[in-house]
Scaffold this motif. Structure first.
Motif, PDB file in Angstrom:
ATOM      1  N   UNK A   1     -86.669   1.043-133.369  1.00  9.07           N
ATOM      2  CA  UNK A   1     -86.990   0.703-135.395  1.00  9.07           C
ATOM      3  C   UNK A   1     -87.639  -0.762-135.974  1.00  9.07           C
ATOM      4  N   UNK A   2     -87.163  -1.914-134.565  1.00  8.27           N
ATOM      5  CA  UNK A   2     -88.004  -3.220-134.984  1.00  8.27           C
ATOM      6  C   UNK A   2     -89.621  -3.343-134.776  1.00  8.27           C
ATOM      7  N   UNK A   3     -90.820  -3.361-135.245  1.00 14.12           N
ATOM      8  CA  UNK A   3     -91.894  -3.393-134.520  1.00 14.12           C
ATOM      9  C   UNK A   3     -92.007  -4.424-134.305  1.00 14.12           C
ATOM     10  N   UNK A   4     -91.383  -5.368-134.082  1.00 15.00           N
ATOM     11  CA  UNK A   4     -92.068  -7.033-133.062  1.00 15.00           C
ATOM     12  C   UNK A   4     -90.782  -6.474-132.025  1.00 15.00           C
ATOM     13  N   UNK A   5     -89.647  -6.708-131.907  1.00 15.10           N
ATOM     14  CA  UNK A   5     -88.628  -6.320-130.705  1.00 15.10           C
ATOM     15  C   UNK A   5     -88.986  -4.774-129.828  1.00 15.10           C
ATOM     16  N   UNK A   6     -89.544  -4.366-130.058  1.00 14.45           N
ATOM     17  CA  UNK A   6     -89.107  -2.541-129.964  1.00 14.45           C
ATOM     18  C   UNK A   6     -90.447  -2.540-128.468  1.00 14.45           C
ATOM     19  N   UNK A   7     -91.261  -4.156-128.569  1.00 16.14           N
ATOM     20  CA  UNK A   7     -91.961  -4.425-127.203  1.00 16.14           C
ATOM     21  C   UNK A   7     -90.875  -4.614-126.167  1.00 16.14           C
ATOM     22  N   UNK A   8     -89.408  -4.948-126.293  1.00 12.28           N
ATOM     23  CA  UNK A   8     -88.423  -5.240-124.624  1.00 12.28           C
ATOM     24  C   UNK A   8     -88.502  -3.914-124.473  1.00 12.28           C
ATOM     25  N   UNK A   9     -88.477  -2.753-125.114  1.00 17.59           N
ATOM     26  CA  UNK A   9     -88.279  -1.391-124.267  1.00 17.59           C
ATOM     27  C   UNK A   9     -89.261  -0.731-123.533  1.00 17.59           C
TER      28      UNK A   9
END
Ligand code: SF4
Lengths: 485, 217
Positions: free
Chosen positions: A299-307
């Motif tokens: 749901x966090x557009x920046x942190x999402x890339x962790x996935x």
């Protein structure tokens, strides 16, 4: 998460790391980096950058369309005779596996390497239910025997020397073990063969889930992944929901990136593709899809890339901090830069909010990451998020760090201040510099150097990057990030 | 079920709201997410590459010419690896080479692949016929069937994979489009390996210790 967990104190953990562990870690990562470098060079630098970009774009596409790929995957797995289970958290996933084991009167279980099972504390849960669990990946087998935790996601026993392992085998397996890798490997093979042949259940993770056909793709070098998913009558795979990819074209791209980044080979020894059940294979195939905080990260557009992460381990091999403190300092299942990003997002700020601060933001990890995760950017974002009070867990950060984060935001938010800071760091370090290292720094930075020397600032990332791209690298600044909503 | 959402519904709802902004974008991955497959060189170059890559993986690659060449190569392998028991399935290629006859003459006991797995595990040699081979990486594609179970290339300490030149594939993409409808298939590249102890490459962890690939001409 319902399982009781301890707060991760990175600084305290760092003080406990022995010089021997650090030396063993550096030895191994150096070798890993060298063979990776060779294989990437042979692939062609320009082609490699294009492949990384494809990997990034396709992982991001998979994540942002997960709401449609997950039901598609479920439908295909079910059509092929498999059973799909959904687990919101660790406790649910553990409960599902225990229940399947109970239904089949399982007494012993062989496990192939799975990060997710470490994440949910599966072994502990199964052993508490009276089951015997055998880790069969050689590195995992060694750390399980030693009663330790893995120190690297793809090389769990990387912190141990062959002498220590031989001593461990003599003690625990009651065998005559010499410090020779071939002989130690043979001893583990002999010890585990009978367990493979008699286990009532095999548990695996999964590298990718292919929505197109409902296929679980498992990548291993040792063959334990094949044995644990072929021999026992029941196979349970536990996989994070973020592992879904659209189709086989995508798998071809990602397998090339993964093998080169993990083991410096063009392909991993065994790529096993399992779709539901089959004649003469296990009678039952269960796929447990685990959320455990992943939908929140999404749901966090920046942190999402962790996935986007494909768990290759390259970021920790190159990381100067990891190489100075070893894997155990990160306290969790995931170490190095990926651990610093992922663990606090999975466990929450209260337990692991300090981890994003365990980085120098030098940017080397982002350079190496095969799916181009902008790791330093995400770490910064998490620092800000946590200092401001993470919405779900509540902050546990002292006032000084709050002020520092405020200043950091001002400086990093303004290109000119950032550049000035970079130049100042190089000038101000002069009195403290000893060769490539800063062995001690004044307060409050001495809290770091009390435990480890700090690498000297040798240049700034921006000018280095500028030179590098001008010199003809295929990566254009700014393309490391994918589309944002 | 009414008052409490099932885990499935709850997870899908959370995922849906997290990526809701993309609801209208097409499900087809963007062109930038694709990478053109490798193109094959000429047949001879591809065969040479395959053998070279197998050797780079610490395996043993060679060509065998007709039944005579096959028999000679087999005798060599049996001697070098001290093979006493072998397991393999039924395949037209084996009949052409009279595999059973050759092994019997060499004094090797034949274990049917469908017998008890501990008997297969006790075999020295497991033989398979590859459904495809990837020269670029020295890889064989093995599609699992009841006739050719996965265990043949996994339990015995020596694995011999036979490849015919018509099955050479340029890249993984081609192998996937061939096998993706199967319930189970494996790509095998060399023998089972690990570098878990001090990054020292060690062959033969849980699978075969020795990998042989013969191109049958
Ligand atoms: S973050 Fe990137 S480099 Fe690190 S493990 Fe994940 S994919 Fe590999």
């Amino acid at each position: 998460m319902k399982e009781p967990m301890e707060k991760i104190d990175f600084r305290a953990n760092v003080q406990q790391a022995s010089p021997a562990v650090i030396a063993a870690t550096r030895n191994s990562t150096r070798t890993a980096l060298r063979i990776r470098g060779d294989v990437v060079h042979a692939f062609g630098e320009e082609r490699w950058q294009r492949l990384r970009q494809a990997g990034h774009d396709l992982r991001l596409h998979s994540l942002t369309h997960l709401d449609r790929y997950l039901p598609l995957l479920e439908e295909r797995v079910t059509a092929a005779g498999g059973r799909v289970h959904w687990a919101a958290d660790a406790a649910e996933a553990n409960g599902i596996v225990r229940e399947i084991a109970a239904r089949h009167n399982v007494r012993s279980i062989v496990k192939s390497k799975s990060m997710v099972s470490e994440e949910i504390g599966l072994n502990h849960s199964l052993e508490a239910a009276g089951l015997r669990v055998y880790e069969t990946d050689l590195g995992e087998f060694i750390v399980q025997l030693a009663g330790q935790k893995p120190s690297h996601i793809t090389a769990p026993a990387l912190h141990m020397t062959k002498e220590e392992i031989a001593r461990l085998f003599r003690e625990k397996l009651k065998v005559d073990a010499r410090p020779v890798p071939e002989e130690l490997t043979e001893l583990a093979r002999q010890r585990l063969r009978p367990e493979f042949l008699s286990a009532g259940m095999g548990i695996s993770g999964g590298n990718f889930l292919i929505a197109e056909t409902g296929t679980l793709l498992i990548v291993t070098n040792e063959g334990n992944g094949r044995l644990s998913t072929t021999l026992p009558p029941v196979h349970v795979a536990i996989v994070g929901i973020e592992k879904v990819i659209p189709d086989w074209e995508s798998a071809a791209v990602l397998l090339k990136l993964l093998a080169r980044s993990t083991s410096g080979s063009k392909i991993t020894a065994y790529n096993t593709c399992i779709t539901g059940t089959r004649e003469a294979g296990p009678q039952e195939f269960h796929l447990v899809l685990l959320d455990n905080g992943r939908s929140r990260i999404l749901a966090d557009p920046i942190a999402r890339e962790t996935l986007l992460c494909i768990r290759c381990g390259a970021c920790m091999n190159i990381c100067p901090v990891y190489n100075n403190v070893g894997g155990h300092a990160y306290g969790g299942v995931y170490q190095g830069p990926i651990g610093a990003m992922l663990t606090p997002q999975l466990m929450g700020t209260r337990l692991a909010g300090g981890l994003p601060f365990a980085s120098t933001l030098c940017g080397a990890c982002a350079e190496f990451c095969p799916v181009m995760i902008p790791i330093p950017e995400i770490l910064l974002h998490l620092r800000h998020r946590f200092v401001e009070g993470d919405a779900c867990e509540g902050p546990s950060v002292p006032g000084l760090l709050k002020a520092a984060a405020w200043a950091g935001r001002r400086v990093l938010g303004s290109p000119s201040l950032y550049r000035l800071g970079g130049r100042m760091a190089r000038t101000l370090q002069a009195p403290f510099r000893r060769g490539d290292w800063l062995p001690s720094l004044p307060a409050p930075l001495n809290r770091w150097t009390a435990a480890r020397p700090f690498p000297a600032f040798r240049g700034d990332f921006r000018s280095w990057w500028g030179k590098r791209t001008a010199a003809g690298s295929a990566v254009e600044p700014g393309t490391g990030r994918g589309a944002r909503p | 079920m009414n008052e409490k959402l099932s885990a499935r519904e709850a997870i899908l709802a959370r995922v849906g709201s997290a990526v809701g902004a993309f609801a209208e974008t097409p499900l087809e991955p963007p062109a930038s997410a694709r990478f053109a497959p490798r193109r094959a060189a000429g047949p001879d170059a591809e065969m040479d590459l395959l053998l070279e890559e197998v050797r780079r993986l610490n395996g043993h690659g060679r060509t065998v010419q007709g039944p005579g060449g096959f028999g000679a190569a087999l005798a060599e392998l049996v001697k070098a690896q001290a093979v006493q028991k072998a397991a393999f399935s039924d395949h037209p290629l084996y009949r052409r080479y009279d595999l059973s006859g050759e092994l019997a003459r060499l004094g090797v006991e034949i274990v049917p692949p469908t017998s008890d797995r501990s008997l297969v595990a006790a075999c020295d040699l497991g033989i398979t016929v590859a459904d495809g081979a990837l020269p670029e990486t020295g890889t064989v594609l093995l599609r699992t069937t009841t006739g050719q179970p996965d265990l043949l290339s996994l339990l015995p300490r020596v694995h011999l994979a036979l490849v015919t030149p018509d099955t050479l594939l340029a890249d993984l993409h081609h192998a996937f489009s061939l096998a993706k409808g199967d319930r189970h298939f494996v790509f095998v590249s060399g023998s089972s390996r690990t570098a878990d102890i001090e990054k020292v490459l060690t062959l033969g962890v849980h699978g075969p210790k020795s990998f042989h690939l013969w191109i049958c001409l």
